[in-house]
Write a protein that holds these residues in place. Sequence first.
Motif, PDB file in Angstrom:
ATOM      1  N   ASN B 150       0.799  -1.224   0.000  1.00 55.91           N
ATOM      2  CA  ASN B 150       0.000   0.000   0.000  1.00 55.91           C
ATOM      3  C   ASN B 150       0.833   1.276   0.000  1.00 55.91           C
ATOM      4  O   ASN B 150       0.285   2.371  -0.002  1.00 55.91           O
ATOM      5  N   TRP B 151       2.168   1.131   0.025  1.00 52.58           N
ATOM      6  CA  TRP B 151       2.999   2.323   0.023  1.00 52.58           C
ATOM      7  C   TRP B 151       3.070   2.933  -1.381  1.00 52.58           C
ATOM      8  O   TRP B 151       2.861   2.254  -2.382  1.00 52.58           O
ATOM      9  N   SER B 152       3.456   4.232  -1.399  1.00 53.07           N
ATOM     10  CA  SER B 152       3.720   4.878  -2.685  1.00 53.07           C
ATOM     11  C   SER B 152       5.201   4.664  -3.024  1.00 53.07           C
ATOM     12  O   SER B 152       5.998   4.320  -2.152  1.00 53.07           O
ATOM     13  N   THR B 154       7.474   6.886  -3.696  1.00 59.20           N
ATOM     14  CA  THR B 154       8.333   7.824  -2.963  1.00 59.20           C
ATOM     15  C   THR B 154       8.564   7.341  -1.533  1.00 59.20           C
ATOM     16  O   THR B 154       9.701   7.281  -1.056  1.00 59.20           O
ATOM     17  N   CYS B 156       8.295   4.476  -0.425  1.00 55.83           N
ATOM     18  CA  CYS B 156       9.025   3.218  -0.492  1.00 55.83           C
ATOM     19  C   CYS B 156      10.529   3.443  -0.583  1.00 55.83           C
ATOM     20  O   CYS B 156      11.313   2.804   0.114  1.00 55.83           O
ATOM     21  N   SER B 196       6.624   8.679  -9.457  1.00 56.72           N
ATOM     22  CA  SER B 196       6.806   8.698  -8.009  1.00 56.72           C
ATOM     23  C   SER B 196       5.489   8.619  -7.225  1.00 56.72           C
ATOM     24  O   SER B 196       5.491   8.313  -6.044  1.00 56.72           O
ATOM     25  N   ASP B 197       4.346   8.890  -7.851  1.00 53.27           N
ATOM     26  CA  ASP B 197       3.100   8.767  -7.094  1.00 53.27           C
ATOM     27  C   ASP B 197       2.382   7.428  -7.326  1.00 53.27           C
ATOM     28  O   ASP B 197       1.282   7.211  -6.839  1.00 53.27           O
ATOM     29  N   ALA B 198       3.018   6.513  -8.060  1.00 50.96           N
ATOM     30  CA  ALA B 198       2.417   5.193  -8.249  1.00 50.96           C
ATOM     31  C   ALA B 198       2.434   4.437  -6.924  1.00 50.96           C
ATOM     32  O   ALA B 198       3.221   4.732  -6.020  1.00 50.96           O
ATOM     33  N   GLN B 199       1.518   3.454  -6.808  1.00 51.78           N
ATOM     34  CA  GLN B 199       1.511   2.615  -5.603  1.00 51.78           C
ATOM     35  C   GLN B 199       2.301   1.339  -5.875  1.00 51.78           C
ATOM     36  O   GLN B 199       2.330   0.858  -7.008  1.00 51.78           O
ATOM     37  N   ASP B 202       0.684  -1.420  -7.770  1.00 52.12           N
ATOM     38  CA  ASP B 202       0.559  -1.316  -9.227  1.00 52.12           C
ATOM     39  C   ASP B 202       1.763  -1.918  -9.959  1.00 52.12           C
ATOM     40  O   ASP B 202       1.657  -2.318 -11.117  1.00 52.12           O
TER      41      ASP B 202
END
Lengths: 450, 450
Positions: B150-152, B154, B156, B196-199, B202
């Motif tokens: 569930n982290w993004s 960035t 991560c 950078s805003d992907a999860q 994904d």
Amino acid sequence: MQFQISKELIERIEQLVEERNNEELKLHLEELHHADIAEILDEISLDDATYVIKLLESDKTAEVLMELDEDDRDKIINNLSAKEIAEEIEEMDTDDAADIVAELSDDLKQSVISHIEDEEHADNIVELLRYDEDSAGGLMAKELVKVNENWSVTGCMSEMREQAEEVTRVHSIYVVDNKDRLKGRLSLKDLLTASSDAQISDIYIDKVDYVSVHTPGDEVARIMQKYDLEAIPVINEMGRLVGRITVDDIIDFIKEEAEKDYQMAAGISEDVEADDSVWQLTRARLPWLILALIGGFVSVKVLGTFDAAMEKHGELFFFVPLIAAMAGNVGVQSSAIVLQGLANQSLKGSLFKRLIKEVLLSLLNGAVLAILLIVGGMFLLNLNLDFGLTVGISLISVIIIASLIGTFVPIILDKQGIDPAMATGPFITTSNDICGILIYFTIAKLILGF
Amino acid sequence: MQFQISKELIERIEQLVEERNNEELKLHLEELHHADIAEILDEISLDDATYVIKLLESDKTAEVLMELDEDDRDKIINNLSAKEIAEEIEEMDTDDAADIVAELSDDLKQSVISHIEDEEHADNIVELLRYDEDSAGGLMAKELVKVNENWSVTGCMSEMREQAEEVTRVHSIYVVDNKDRLKGRLSLKDLLTASSDAQISDIYIDKVDYVSVHTPGDEVARIMQKYDLEAIPVINEMGRLVGRITVDDIIDFIKEEAEKDYQMAAGISEDVEADDSVWQLTRARLPWLILALIGGFVSVKVLGTFDAAMEKHGELFFFVPLIAAMAGNVGVQSSAIVLQGLANQSLKGSLFKRLIKEVLLSLLNGAVLAILLIVGGMFLLNLNLDFGLTVGISLISVIIIASLIGTFVPIILDKQGIDPAMATGPFITTSNDICGILIYFTIAKLILGF
């Protein structure tokens, strides 16, 4: 997690091949790991396996081929055209590709190389073919990630991403100068945290382990194990970075070496497997058996010189296999321990100390065994004490001599630059048989007189 | 590149220890790789080595200790206080730390663990101690890099940098859910190129090889080799990610297994080295020798039943060592090939086919050897044809039986769930000696009559 191929799956694949049901076959196989496909091909007939290899895409089958047993692979490759082989090779890493090409006949080699479309790939393969297969040059691959010390961090990142496309696993990033000479390595962590206008020369680590193209394979294995390296760069005579060796190749190398030593100790001189042909197995086994036969002739001769004993003490001959077996077993034990010590470079101390230790060890083991032999012989076999002592004293002497032969023959061979593994198995057993019988009858003659 | 420690350096270190010249010692040793320091300590006395370990910083000595031979390490650790041991352990990866703690006495174990300042580290070690040392749980380390699905990207990256500090090598980034259950893995390449805003959910790869804490070590080794893995995650009964095993531990495992098989084949039942004590060596060697002695007794008995032959055909006894040696050698060859096939899981086809093949192979080898024996015997030993035929036919029969025993005893043991490696070396040689002699004299009695 399932890591075993089911019998049902294998039967299904066989059936689909028979039906030439290409769609279903692809559906079944394409989702499998290449190592699993190789395991399936190992189980089905060679014709079926060749059919599957021709059916699937080269990017999959190239990896499948590398997982197959060498003999099976050669047979399948023999059923492919030069162009088909070239297509497979195109998808392989250079080290694997060179291994395959090296096995081809000279004519086919030329033709396959000329069919490779990627010229750089072809050049790399030709370069690798030049090296001895057991040297670092023969083990290395050309694929690696390298950066120039004069680049900036930003330039480096984009270059790296491009290079990484071609490299299955980025173990290390190597730093070179303008002349391609190895300067050091770069940690990914440092690269990620460095400011983007820094130069590579500011942040790289100049301490890097490397080997030369001519370093022998076992030395590379030793270095990589000792320093726990996952990859090691290889440089040529001019110090230029020409390739790298990864740990998975070294694992295969270690396993092969261990198998070779094991087989040598069992008296098998080529790398054979249970499923090789009768002819291959004979070629690997017969020479050692002939050696043992010659040793047998000598033992017949030796026993013949003591035939005077037969009239007065015929029962001496009943103990010959016992004495010979003990000599053989002790010799093999001693040589195995010394050989492993030589292989691990863990033999320390002077030869004289080792001599004293072996004699002590043999005296201790020999004494226990001699007492068992004398007591057991008197009760179970009704021997008289004189005879028991004869056999007991012989046993101790034979054990001491056998352990000394087993210990020092490998050490002496090693010092002479000869592979000490030669001196295990049949060689040690045969010479100890002969020595053992000679010692036994000589002592018997002294004690019993005949 | 120099990978060998010079004799001069070792002497210099010994001298500096004697002079208690701590400054110079540190200067000499601190720049060396821990594997090189270990090699030096291996060469100097135990007291000197302990002195060096106490002198250097724990972050260096912890790694040095792990490189030492197990016996030497145990001896040095016995000279340290609980607090000093705890300091070393603090610097080790959890898998190494657990290995060290497992070797301590129960009292010392408690005391050492209570001295570890980092509580999480201590908890991890206690957890690892619960697993069998040859299982995935016993082989794994707790150190790994994991990210939540569930982290993004960035978030991560910064989390990862922190975690990576604790992990010597980031082989793979594992993805877990909120309950710490293993979901997949992340490639560094994808992470670097993702927006950078992907999860994480994904971009991660949901196909990941893993083993359970209870998977046996040899199965882990097989899987990692087959799929060429450099690290494999380990999950517990609830599917939670609890550790990872890296390829360097597996290399050690493979080497140890190969050495064990080799020693077993040579009749050595414990993992001993040339430099172990006479007592340890005796314990490993004597049981096999006693087994061989018992076999020897049986062969004496068997020969005794044929003593009628001595008057008429005494020269039959001269050939006993030859026949026994051939039986032993053929048996060891056959068993070695089958054992390697069993170990590699490469034995294919039905038992009946294997039987036919072994008989064919033995007939071929046996015929060549018998002809050599008859011709050689007639010319070199002046045998008559009758006698030559007796020995020749015996030799062929003995070789066939010996190869069948060598082939099928390991296969049968394996099917019974017993380690087939038991059936090599002394065991096979001894039983083949006895069978060989029995066959030989039975055939002689039939042909020559006595």
